[in-house]
Design a protein around this motif. Structure first.
Motif, PDB file in Angstrom:
ATOM      1  N   GLY A 134      31.582  11.284   9.610  1.00 18.15           N
ATOM      2  CA  GLY A 134      30.823  10.105  10.090  1.00 18.15           C
ATOM      3  C   GLY A 134      29.304  10.345  10.484  1.00 18.15           C
ATOM      4  N   THR A 135      28.591  11.569  10.247  1.00 19.32           N
ATOM      5  CA  THR A 135      27.339  11.702  10.703  1.00 19.32           C
ATOM      6  C   THR A 135      26.337  11.078   9.516  1.00 19.32           C
ATOM      7  N   ARG A 136      25.542  10.571   9.647  1.00 19.97           N
ATOM      8  CA  ARG A 136      24.610   9.732   8.873  1.00 19.97           C
ATOM      9  C   ARG A 136      23.671  10.754   8.360  1.00 19.97           C
ATOM     10  N   VAL A 137      23.786  11.257   7.012  1.00 19.46           N
ATOM     11  CA  VAL A 137      23.025  12.017   6.686  1.00 19.46           C
ATOM     12  C   VAL A 137      21.903  11.538   5.523  1.00 19.46           C
ATOM     13  N   TRP A 138      20.646  11.848   5.674  1.00 24.53           N
ATOM     14  CA  TRP A 138      19.557  11.456   4.705  1.00 24.53           C
ATOM     15  C   TRP A 138      19.336  12.531   3.865  1.00 24.53           C
ATOM     16  N   LEU A 139      19.506  12.530   2.762  1.00 29.42           N
ATOM     17  CA  LEU A 139      19.396  13.437   1.553  1.00 29.42           C
ATOM     18  C   LEU A 139      18.172  13.201   0.866  1.00 29.42           C
ATOM     19  N   ALA A 140      17.281  14.018   1.646  1.00 30.90           N
ATOM     20  CA  ALA A 140      15.762  13.810   0.904  1.00 30.90           C
ATOM     21  C   ALA A 140      15.234  15.063   0.047  1.00 30.90           C
ATOM     22  N   VAL A 141      16.286  15.161  -1.056  1.00 27.18           N
ATOM     23  CA  VAL A 141      15.778  16.376  -1.887  1.00 27.18           C
ATOM     24  C   VAL A 141      16.351  15.581  -3.104  1.00 27.18           C
ATOM     25  N   LEU A 179      -5.216  19.059  -0.248  1.00 32.22           N
ATOM     26  CA  LEU A 179      -4.258  19.987  -0.394  1.00 32.22           C
ATOM     27  C   LEU A 179      -2.806  19.409  -0.102  1.00 32.22           C
ATOM     28  N   ALA A 180      -2.890  18.444   0.438  1.00 32.89           N
ATOM     29  CA  ALA A 180      -1.517  17.925   0.934  1.00 32.89           C
ATOM     30  C   ALA A 180      -0.617  17.644  -0.195  1.00 32.89           C
ATOM     31  N   PRO A 181       0.700  17.800  -0.179  1.00 33.64           N
ATOM     32  CA  PRO A 181       1.694  17.399  -1.083  1.00 33.64           C
ATOM     33  C   PRO A 181       1.746  16.027  -1.362  1.00 33.64           C
ATOM     34  N   THR A 182       2.004  15.339  -2.493  1.00 31.72           N
ATOM     35  CA  THR A 182       2.022  14.022  -2.887  1.00 31.72           C
ATOM     36  C   THR A 182       3.305  13.677  -3.369  1.00 31.72           C
ATOM     37  N   GLY A 183       4.606  14.053  -2.358  1.00 29.84           N
ATOM     38  CA  GLY A 183       5.846  13.535  -2.895  1.00 29.84           C
ATOM     39  C   GLY A 183       6.647  15.025  -3.568  1.00 29.84           C
ATOM     40  N   SER A 184       5.658  16.064  -3.816  1.00 29.23           N
ATOM     41  CA  SER A 184       6.585  17.169  -4.296  1.00 29.23           C
ATOM     42  C   SER A 184       7.456  17.920  -3.385  1.00 29.23           C
ATOM     43  N   MET A 185       8.203  18.497  -3.813  1.00 20.80           N
ATOM     44  CA  MET A 185       9.202  19.357  -2.866  1.00 20.80           C
ATOM     45  C   MET A 185       8.618  20.746  -2.252  1.00 20.80           C
ATOM     46  N   LYS A 186       7.752  21.314  -2.745  1.00 19.63           N
ATOM     47  CA  LYS A 186       7.321  22.616  -2.581  1.00 19.63           C
ATOM     48  C   LYS A 186       5.554  22.651  -2.696  1.00 19.63           C
ATOM     49  N   ARG A 187       5.043  23.416  -1.860  1.00 22.51           N
ATOM     50  CA  ARG A 187       3.639  23.415  -1.884  1.00 22.51           C
ATOM     51  C   ARG A 187       3.304  24.702  -2.532  1.00 22.51           C
ATOM     52  N   TYR A 209      20.671  12.849  10.642  1.00 20.67           N
ATOM     53  CA  TYR A 209      20.584  14.111  10.200  1.00 20.67           C
ATOM     54  C   TYR A 209      19.602  13.918   8.857  1.00 20.67           C
ATOM     55  N   MET A 210      18.883  15.076   8.502  1.00 16.21           N
ATOM     56  CA  MET A 210      18.182  14.828   7.113  1.00 16.21           C
ATOM     57  C   MET A 210      18.268  16.445   6.672  1.00 16.21           C
ATOM     58  N   VAL A 211      18.260  16.667   5.256  1.00 17.57           N
ATOM     59  CA  VAL A 211      17.993  17.701   4.627  1.00 17.57           C
ATOM     60  C   VAL A 211      17.212  17.667   3.596  1.00 17.57           C
ATOM     61  N   SER A 212      16.014  18.520   3.775  1.00 14.06           N
ATOM     62  CA  SER A 212      14.890  18.507   2.853  1.00 14.06           C
ATOM     63  C   SER A 212      14.301  19.943   2.703  1.00 14.06           C
ATOM     64  N   THR A 229      28.669  10.325   5.932  1.00 15.62           N
ATOM     65  CA  THR A 229      27.914   9.071   5.263  1.00 15.62           C
ATOM     66  C   THR A 229      26.809   9.470   4.807  1.00 15.62           C
ATOM     67  N   VAL A 230      26.573   9.563   3.321  1.00 17.10           N
ATOM     68  CA  VAL A 230      25.231  10.185   2.748  1.00 17.10           C
ATOM     69  C   VAL A 230      24.200   8.885   2.519  1.00 17.10           C
ATOM     70  N   TYR A 231      23.116   9.026   2.669  1.00 16.69           N
ATOM     71  CA  TYR A 231      21.937   8.250   2.017  1.00 16.69           C
ATOM     72  C   TYR A 231      21.255   9.115   1.011  1.00 16.69           C
ATOM     73  N   PRO A 232      21.539   8.838  -0.202  1.00 19.41           N
ATOM     74  CA  PRO A 232      21.046   9.686  -1.254  1.00 19.41           C
ATOM     75  C   PRO A 232      19.683   9.297  -1.900  1.00 19.41           C
ATOM     76  N   SER A 233      18.484   9.213  -0.824  1.00 16.59           N
ATOM     77  CA  SER A 233      17.204   8.742  -1.286  1.00 16.59           C
ATOM     78  C   SER A 233      16.536   9.535  -2.284  1.00 16.59           C
ATOM     79  N   GLY A 234      17.015  10.812  -2.207  1.00 21.44           N
ATOM     80  CA  GLY A 234      16.138  11.781  -3.193  1.00 21.44           C
ATOM     81  C   GLY A 234      14.727  11.646  -2.816  1.00 21.44           C
ATOM     82  N   THR A 235      13.678  11.671  -3.627  1.00 22.66           N
ATOM     83  CA  THR A 235      12.440  11.784  -3.522  1.00 22.66           C
ATOM     84  C   THR A 235      11.814  10.597  -3.938  1.00 22.66           C
TER      85      THR A 235
END
Length: 442
Positions: A134-141, A427-435, A185-188, A162-168
């Motif tokens: 039941g945890t609402r998980v934001w999948l930000a990968v 230098l700030a990332p613009t939507g990329s997953m890694k710097r 909860y978020m994973v990213s 409960t998954v929110y598959p937002s991706g990027t």
């Protein structure tokens, strides 16, 4: 079910002696599997003059290392998955690709059994960091070729989350959905979270803490394990931040913090053996608290693309060797960075994660984004080392800021740097997953 402390108590709290025996049994099975099916390992073991069927857990160190360049080459010689693939292609149910951050991306194949293994390991990770049915998980990968996205989704659904598959995808649309539906909860990755922070605050005028997250787990780079970076994210989002780490070649996550946050636990028990070696000599070392070591992985329950004694290139610090207060057994680590990212300045070993910690301590005068500019590989690195640092919203006196950062680096990391300050956003990332932290001259 929701009240239990572990996803798999038997394995996560297993006695080390019993784990050693289990690893021995499964290692012998895995070595027979690759010896009978893998032309890559047949040739490799013959050239080394070793009969793999005589090898057990006590003698694993006698086998030669496998390195990434060998995997790339064998995938050219035996396309598409390589000579270490041990099943016919019709048994492969999924294909992923590595990020290719250190060279040409490699392909990773999974059988149905391999996929179930990943689900089990990932469930241990998510449970340790607070996910429950039941945890609402934001999948930000990213949900593309990257191993994490789809794998996280499958494991979370198995757990009843409960998954929110937002991706990027577009951040503003994602914010609208999670504010309407609520999120726990978020994973990213640290880089992508910083990007989301900037979009929320500066483009949309949203306080990230208003989303109501209780926890987030971050991987893909050492940032969440850097105290200053972790503190900044926790204060911004008003939630607990957990550090986690994995690899495309074995599983999306193999190490995770628990609620005690006293280092990352190994959660691949029964599926992967983790060895520690001296990064300079490659010789196995007995883990001791405070020691730096390189990780080496061996699959012991993999059908499709098992790798034996694979030098992953991750440099870690041993945080603990006994039972954690959470009850989990085994070694706990913190990732320092990649072995090939470490550089030496007049005898001083420098790790980008340590530089990140120093620079992050100057927030809000800086954003925390930086780049280390080094000469081409093979050339000596002489001080002062150029470091480009991005200005924050409250930089103050620029000359004083530059001097303060240079003095802090010299005092804490024992090398001289010359700091170049650049405007916020450069230098700030613009939507990329890694710097990109290290930039080398051509």
């Amino acid at each position: 079910m929701g009240e239990r402390r572990y996803w798999n108590e038997e394995m996560e709290t297993i006695d080390p002696a019993r784990l050693w025996k289990l690893e021995d049994e499964r290692l012998r099975w895995q070595l027979r599997w690759v010896w009978e099916r893998s032309p890559f390992y047949q040739q490799k073991f013959r050239e080394a003059g070793i009969d793999p069927l005589t090898i057990g857990r006590d003698t694993l160190h006698l086998l030669p290392f496998t390195v990434k360049d060998e995997v790339r080459k064998t995938q050219e010689d035996y396309p598409p998955l390589g000579g270490h693939a041990c099943v016919p292609f019709h048994e492969v149910v999924r294909i992923h690709a590595s990020s290719g951050t250190t060279g040409k991306p490699t392909l990773v194949g999974l059988t149905e059994a391999d996929s179930r293994t990943w689900n089990e390991i990932l469930a241990r990770f998510f449970w340790a960091t607070g996910v429950r049915p039941g945890t609402r998980v934001w999948l930000a990968v990213t949900l593309g070729w990257y191993i994490a996205g789809l794998s996280f989704y499958e494991a979370l659904r198995q757990m009843g989350a409960t998954v929110y598959p937002s991706g990027t995808m577009e951040a503003s649309r994602t914010f609208n959905v999670i504010r309407r539906a609520g999120v726990d909860y978020m994973v990213s990755s640290p880089t992508f979270v910083n990007y989301l922070t900037n979009v929320a605050r500066e483009r949309l005028g949203i306080d990230p803490a208003s989303f109501g997250l209780k926890a987030m787990a971050l991987g893909g780079e050492p940032g969440a394990g850097v105290p200053q970076i972790r503190q900044q994210i926790e204060e911004t989002w008003q939630c607990k931040v957990y550090d986690a780490m994995g690899t495309a070649d074995f599983a999306p996550i193999l190490w995770t913090e628990c609620e005690a946050q006293a280092g990352m636990h190994f959660i691949g028990q029964g599926f992967v053996i983790a060895e520690f070696v001296d990064p300079a000599t490659g010789q196995p070392v007995e883990p001791k608290e405070g020691m730096l070591a390189e990780l080496v992985y061996t699959a012991i329950a993999r059908e499709c693309v098992p790798l034996i004694r694979f030098r992953i290139g991750d440099l870690v610090r041993i945080e603990g060797t006994g039972t954690c207060e959470c009850g989990r057994t085994g070694i706990r680590i913190r990732c320092v960075g990649r072995v090939d990212d470490m550089f030496i300045v007049r005898g001083v070993n420098v790790f980008p994660s340590a530089v990140a910690d120093v620079i992050a301590s100057f927030r809000p005068r800086v954003t925390g984004e930086f780049q280390i500019r080094l000469p081409a590989r093979g050339l000596p690195i002489e001080p002062p080392v150029p470091i480009v640092v991005e200005l924050g919203p409250e930089p103050g006196d620029l000359q004083k800021l530059k001097k303060d950062i240079e003095e802090a680096i010299r005092a804490q990391l024992i090398f001289r740097a010359v700091v170049h300050l650049v405007p916020k956003g450069e230098l700030a990332p613009t939507g990329s997953m890694k710097r990109q932290v290290i930039v080398r001259s051509e």
